[in-house]
Motif scaffolding. Structure first.
Motif, PDB file in Angstrom:
ATOM      1  N   SER A 126      47.735 -67.268 -70.467  1.00  0.00           N
ATOM      2  CA  SER A 126      48.820 -66.534 -70.524  1.00  0.00           C
ATOM      3  C   SER A 126      49.912 -67.433 -69.538  1.00  0.00           C
ATOM      4  O   SER A 126      51.034 -67.162 -69.694  1.00  0.00           O
ATOM      5  N   GLY A 127      49.470 -68.089 -68.533  1.00  0.00           N
ATOM      6  CA  GLY A 127      50.116 -68.726 -67.839  1.00  0.00           C
ATOM      7  C   GLY A 127      50.673 -68.161 -66.842  1.00  0.00           C
ATOM      8  O   GLY A 127      51.817 -68.567 -65.989  1.00  0.00           O
ATOM      9  N   THR A 128      50.321 -66.640 -66.440  1.00  0.00           N
ATOM     10  CA  THR A 128      50.985 -66.066 -65.374  1.00  0.00           C
ATOM     11  C   THR A 128      50.082 -65.836 -64.102  1.00  0.00           C
ATOM     12  O   THR A 128      50.605 -65.009 -63.277  1.00  0.00           O
ATOM     13  N   VAL A 129      49.005 -66.509 -63.956  1.00  0.00           N
ATOM     14  CA  VAL A 129      48.190 -66.328 -63.062  1.00  0.00           C
ATOM     15  C   VAL A 129      48.503 -66.787 -61.579  1.00  0.00           C
ATOM     16  O   VAL A 129      49.186 -67.799 -61.591  1.00  0.00           O
ATOM     17  N   GLN A 130      48.354 -66.075 -60.633  1.00  0.00           N
ATOM     18  CA  GLN A 130      48.780 -66.431 -59.254  1.00  0.00           C
ATOM     19  C   GLN A 130      47.609 -66.758 -58.642  1.00  0.00           C
ATOM     20  O   GLN A 130      46.582 -65.923 -58.432  1.00  0.00           O
ATOM     21  N   GLY A 131      47.423 -68.154 -58.351  1.00  0.00           N
ATOM     22  CA  GLY A 131      46.027 -68.540 -57.990  1.00  0.00           C
ATOM     23  C   GLY A 131      45.072 -68.941 -58.929  1.00  0.00           C
ATOM     24  O   GLY A 131      45.380 -69.261 -59.829  1.00  0.00           O
ATOM     25  N   LYS A 132      43.727 -68.383 -58.705  1.00  0.00           N
ATOM     26  CA  LYS A 132      42.814 -68.960 -59.672  1.00  0.00           C
ATOM     27  C   LYS A 132      42.034 -67.751 -60.315  1.00  0.00           C
ATOM     28  O   LYS A 132      41.991 -66.524 -59.607  1.00  0.00           O
ATOM     29  N   VAL A 133      41.260 -67.995 -61.458  1.00  0.00           N
ATOM     30  CA  VAL A 133      40.530 -67.000 -61.864  1.00  0.00           C
ATOM     31  C   VAL A 133      38.840 -67.519 -62.086  1.00  0.00           C
ATOM     32  O   VAL A 133      38.942 -68.808 -62.267  1.00  0.00           O
ATOM     33  N   VAL A 134      38.246 -66.690 -61.699  1.00  0.00           N
ATOM     34  CA  VAL A 134      36.916 -67.257 -61.531  1.00  0.00           C
ATOM     35  C   VAL A 134      35.586 -66.484 -62.155  1.00  0.00           C
ATOM     36  O   VAL A 134      35.865 -65.359 -62.360  1.00  0.00           O
ATOM     37  N   LEU A 135      34.635 -66.868 -62.740  1.00  0.00           N
ATOM     38  CA  LEU A 135      33.368 -66.425 -63.356  1.00  0.00           C
ATOM     39  C   LEU A 135      32.294 -66.222 -62.414  1.00  0.00           C
ATOM     40  O   LEU A 135      32.033 -67.132 -61.673  1.00  0.00           O
ATOM     41  N   THR A 136      31.672 -65.272 -62.321  1.00  0.00           N
ATOM     42  CA  THR A 136      30.621 -64.802 -61.653  1.00  0.00           C
ATOM     43  C   THR A 136      29.307 -64.987 -62.404  1.00  0.00           C
ATOM     44  O   THR A 136      29.285 -64.496 -63.541  1.00  0.00           O
ATOM     45  N   VAL A 137      28.285 -65.690 -61.946  1.00  0.00           N
ATOM     46  CA  VAL A 137      26.894 -66.021 -62.483  1.00  0.00           C
ATOM     47  C   VAL A 137      25.930 -65.281 -61.569  1.00  0.00           C
ATOM     48  O   VAL A 137      25.512 -65.753 -60.625  1.00  0.00           O
ATOM     49  N   ASP A 138      25.221 -64.571 -62.140  1.00  0.00           N
ATOM     50  CA  ASP A 138      24.191 -63.596 -61.428  1.00  0.00           C
ATOM     51  C   ASP A 138      22.949 -64.393 -61.660  1.00  0.00           C
ATOM     52  O   ASP A 138      22.641 -65.111 -62.629  1.00  0.00           O
TER      53      ASP A 138
END
Length: 308
Positions: free
Chosen positions: A296-308
């Motif tokens: 979307s190009g609107t993120v402030q900072g980062k997005v992260v995936l969590t791996v259990d």
């Protein structure tokens, strides 16, 4: 092990959880049990077929990882149980969206002690892009004026902190709702690019850090001898020639793994001088949702995936 695999180019829906064979570390490599993996715009572009870094599917995207060393190949520099972070193999395939990843040990650094794995995974690609551009190439120093495009994004919010740490006067371009965030990070001057033409509001800039393909517009604000750091058009020879012909310097950044810089950055993080901002996390199985948000190009900072 589980990994996110795509068998075709397309939208976020092509990212599917799949059972694949766990990799084995070769000489000088370690096997990392991934705890978190960040999602970057480059991941989105590769998934969609807009950037052919990995050839034709099937493949697993993702580079930024943080985790624990599970197995050590001959000659590798870590021990089982150590916590590490990095962006192995970029721009070749690393397969970061997975439970396990192999990496040359010298493409990883010890995780900052003050960060959890989610925060640490948010750093490598973005912080190395900013560091290699501002420190290694532009050599930003005390009193310089630095203009940063997309200042609230994944790379931008770290570039603001690095430039400020180096003693620069930081001019940040971002939409007005993100100005308070950037002020907290140390930005000295804030410009809403949606309402203000920055070329009319800024002059005598020593360094322009461009992550938005602004091209020769940088010449309108760069002082003679100033530097354009470009992360989107690092291979644009025509742009480089135009900048050089105008008496300015062109520095194209194609980020690469660099454990030495990551170790320096980890120290700065632990001293409270650099901090990543994680906007949102998703479980590994929801990588598609994470791609929608980053795309979307609107993120402030980062997005992260969590791996259990």
């Amino acid at each position: 092990m589980r990994a996110i695999v795509q068998t075709e180019f397309g939208g976020p829906e092509v990212l599917r959880m799949t059972e694949v064979e766990r990799p084995t570390p070769s000489s000088g490599e370690v096997l990392v049990r991934v705890k978190a993996a960040a999602v970057n715009p480059v991941d989105v572009a590769v998934r969609a077929g807009l950037l052919p870094l990995l050839g034709e599917p099937p493949f697993t995207v993702g580079w930024d990882i943080s985790g624990v060393v599970e197995e050590v190949g001959p000659g590798a520099r870590y021990r089982v149980g150590e916590e590490v972070y990095g962006m192995p193999f970029f721009p070749r395939a690393a397969g970061g969206y997975a439970e396990y990843v192999t990496s040359p040990s010298r493409q990883l650094a010890r995780k900052p002690a003050t960060l959890d794995h989610v925060q640490a995974a948010a750093l490598p690609l973005a912080v190395l892009t900013a560091w290699q551009g501002l420190v290694d190439l532009a050599r930003v120093g005390e009193g310089q004026r630095v203009l940063i495009h997309r200042a609230a994004g994944g790379v931008g919010h770290l570039a603001v902190q690095i430039a400020k740490l180096r003693g620069a006067y930081v001019i940040a371009l971002a939409s007005e709702p993100k100005h308070a965030f950037l002020k907290e990070l140390g930005a000295d001057e804030l410009i809403d690019y949606r309402t203000t033409d920055y070329t009319q509001a800024v002059e005598d800039v020593d360094v322009v850090f461009d992550s938005s393909s602004e091209g020769t517009r940088a010449l309108e604000v760069l002082k003679p001898g100033g530097t354009l750091v470009s992360i989107m058009e690092h291979g644009n020879r025509e742009l480089a020639a135009a900048i050089e012909a105008a008496g300015r310097r062109f520095a194209g950044v194609s980020v690469e793994p660099d454990y030495a810089s990551l170790e320096t950055i980890a120290t700065l993080v632990d001293e409270g001088l650099i901090r990543p901002h994680v906007a949102e996390t998703f479980p590994l199985a929801e990588a598609g949702r994470a791609h929608e948000l980053v795309g979307s190009g609107t993120v402030q900072g980062k997005v992260v995936l969590t791996v259990d």
